[in-house]
Design a protein around this motif. Sequence first.
Motif, mmCIF file in Angstrom:
data_model
loop_
_atom_site.group_PDB
_atom_site.id
_atom_site.type_symbol
_atom_site.label_atom_id
_atom_site.label_comp_id
_atom_site.label_asym_id
_atom_site.label_seq_id
_atom_site.Cartn_x
_atom_site.Cartn_y
_atom_site.Cartn_z
ATOM 1 N N HIS A 279 0.808 -1.221 0.000
ATOM 2 C CA HIS A 279 0.000 0.000 0.000
ATOM 3 C C HIS A 279 0.838 1.267 0.000
ATOM 4 C CE1 HIS A 279 -3.487 -2.473 2.038
ATOM 5 N NE2 HIS A 279 -3.007 -3.045 0.909
ATOM 6 N N LEU B 61 -3.790 4.810 0.104
ATOM 7 C CA LEU B 61 -4.785 3.895 -0.464
ATOM 8 C C LEU B 61 -6.081 4.045 0.353
ATOM 9 C CD1 LEU B 61 -5.299 1.470 -2.455
ATOM 10 C CD2 LEU B 61 -4.678 -0.034 -0.570
ATOM 11 N N ARG C 92 -11.018 -4.210 -3.766
ATOM 12 C CA ARG C 92 -10.220 -4.229 -5.013
ATOM 13 C C ARG C 92 -10.891 -5.185 -6.004
ATOM 14 N NH1 ARG C 92 -5.305 -5.391 -1.117
ATOM 15 N NH2 ARG C 92 -5.738 -3.622 0.237
ATOM 16 N N ALA D 167 -10.824 0.261 -7.226
ATOM 17 C CA ALA D 167 -9.443 -0.234 -7.076
ATOM 18 C C ALA D 167 -9.336 -1.587 -7.776
ATOM 19 C CB ALA D 167 -9.106 -0.363 -5.600
ATOM 20 N N SER D 168 -8.218 -1.758 -8.369
ATOM 21 C CA SER D 168 -8.016 -3.025 -9.080
ATOM 22 C C SER D 168 -6.597 -3.527 -8.795
ATOM 23 C CB SER D 168 -8.228 -2.769 -10.593
ATOM 24 O OG SER D 168 -8.222 -3.980 -11.275
ATOM 25 N N GLU D 169 -6.513 -4.794 -8.444
ATOM 26 C CA GLU D 169 -5.177 -5.385 -8.166
ATOM 27 C C GLU D 169 -4.599 -5.912 -9.480
ATOM 28 O OE1 GLU D 169 -3.299 -8.645 -5.128
ATOM 29 O OE2 GLU D 169 -5.156 -7.623 -4.548
ATOM 30 N N ILE E 152 -1.540 -2.089 -6.825
ATOM 31 C CA ILE E 152 -2.983 -1.731 -6.766
ATOM 32 C C ILE E 152 -3.155 -0.397 -7.494
ATOM 33 C CG2 ILE E 152 -4.929 -1.209 -5.264
ATOM 34 C CD1 ILE E 152 -3.211 -2.790 -3.046
ATOM 35 N N VAL F 160 -5.675 2.629 -8.289
ATOM 36 C CA VAL F 160 -6.902 3.269 -7.758
ATOM 37 C C VAL F 160 -7.220 4.477 -8.630
ATOM 38 C CG1 VAL F 160 -7.951 4.460 -5.795
ATOM 39 C CG2 VAL F 160 -6.390 2.545 -5.401
#
Lengths: 476, 232
Positions: free
Chosen positions: A90, A100, A106, A133-135, A141, A143
């Motif tokens: 993060h 974050l 996520r 948010a997407s990993e 990550i 955002v």
Amino acid sequence: MNARPNAWHSATSRLILIYGALFALWGFVLVGVIQWETTRYLNNVIDQMLLQRMHYIGSTEPDRLPATVDAASKIDPHGIMSVGLFDHEHRPLAGNIDNLPRALPRDGLVHQLAHGLPRPDRDAERVRARGLASELPNGDILVIAKDTSTIDGIGAIIRRALLWGVSLTIIPGLLGGFLLRRGPEKRIRALQEATDPIRQGDLSKRLPVSRRGDEVDQLAGIVNTMLGEIERLMNEVKGVCDNIAHDLRTPLTRLRARLYRTQQQLEGQPEATLIEACMVDIDAVLTRFRALLRVSELEDRNRAACFDEVDVGQVLRQVHEFYAPVAEDRGQPFELDIQTLAPIRADAHLLFEALANLVGNAIKFTPPGGQVRLRASMDKRGPRVDIIDSGPGIPADERDAVTRRFYRGDNSRTTAGSGLGLSIVSAIVRLHGYALDIGEAGTGARLTLYCYALAPGEKPGTCLSRSVPEVTPAIV
Amino acid sequence: MARVLVIEDDETTAREIVAELSVHGMTAEWIANGREGLERACQDGYDLITLDRMLPGMDGIDVVAELRRAQVDTPVLMISALSDVDERVRGLRAGGDDYLTKPFAPDEMAARAEVLLRRRQPQAVQRLRVANLELDLVSHVAYRDGQPLTLLPTEYRLLEFLMRNSGQVLTRSMIFETVWGFHFDPGTNVIDVHIARLRRKIDTAGQPPLIHTVRGTGYMLTAAQETASVTP
């Protein structure tokens, strides 16, 4: 006399208030729906924008991603659209989001950020925002968030518009309603004033009818028609009674005259006593006819010419002096209590007649040895006269009926009288615009003559002096 | 013998009046028209006039008003079917001396006529006397057989009215109107009670009764006893 009606009891006021409340409620609902729909639409637009931006940035090569994120964040110096790249611990790697956002799943779906987003151009003031948010496959990550305060601004504009709209509608509406209410209220008051003499028995009066021909006028017209019919029927009934009384008086008087002459001729003979008994009976009938015609005469209301300033106390002293020997003969203490009284406008002769009737009744219906009290005092509105006795009283269910012509209550059936005394009193009271109240004092009767007008339903004033005590029944 | 002019348009009523007045020892002449009645009343010296209110030719009110304007002071007994108190007031204000409502009892009419005739006689006396009953009009004290009597104000007024009209029948309504000054039917025996109280003070034991009840009519104060039956 009518009390001024409460403004909020007016039907117009109530209708205006109900309509105003419904209008305001409908306005709120309408604006609420508009705001909700607008917000939903704009949120959808932002969500699409965010998803497109995520798709675009997320599809960047991993080694070029930080630079792309930085570039994307620099495009928007106000931080309306924020982009941030964080490592798996993060830590920020690129972009203009320092931390974050907590509690942001996520999952690649757009969510409302619980704690908003700091705006760099507003000293890091947090604003409401939506983001996602997407990993990434390498564990970083990504955002992307967008300030939604614009939507709130639009909501505020809509709410302000509602407030202004409601204010500009309700305030003139209430003001207009107040002004509109005055017209009907004035008419209702005029109707109320017109009914005062009708309620007091003057059936010749009518309700005012305007040229508008609206519902109030139609109703007044119906009532006037009813009054006309009631007046006609009452006059017919009264006329029949009066004509019978009037037409029978002459033959009865002549019959009595003949009996009188016969009795004079038979003086000293046994037949004279029989004839005298017949004359007593005829006298009783003639007395009733006279009383009946007297009621009619008083009800014709042609005696205002004799009204003058009258000292009630003086009239009461005359009444007391007139009846004192009768009470004394019956062993009845007959008290007179006169306090300081204001003068009244009245016909002294008629007032004497009314009070004499009331006192005569009190003495007549009180058993020998009982007590009769005649008391005059001032209450808040004017003089009042109380005639109190220790007799059997007038039952509550008979108090309205006793002033009707020829009504004889259970207690009076065996007592001499025409049954018209209280009718005469009632007619005199009405002629003066006074009020007569029949009540009780202990076991006996209390008749109160208020020497002033009482509004319908108005409770008589409280004695300013000491209250009227009950008459203690004498122990016989 | 007293001469009475009867101005009355209804023949039956006129006959009744004339007959009753004749019984009481008066001479009555009948005129059926108001204007003719006025002319006759102004020309001839009558002791009393009975006058109807509603007459052909001239209204009774106008007749009595004209009589008074012409300085004719003959007592006028107005007899009318108009029983309203206002009508009575109008009649008396116009110059009438008494007012009787139709239908009337003839004896009541005659009694009122006799009282009016008596009123014409000089009243400037200081003391009234009937047998051994005296009434001092200055000191307002009554004496029976020389002994002063204690009278209440009403009893004094009642006795004065009876003594001024001694030997004359007085009806209850005449007593009520004169002594109390009201014109309605009290409808009870109140007048009888007042008379009884006065009688207890005047006609004490051992004294010949002076206040007599005339059955069916009223009362009379007189020393004579042949015409009236006395209530014990």
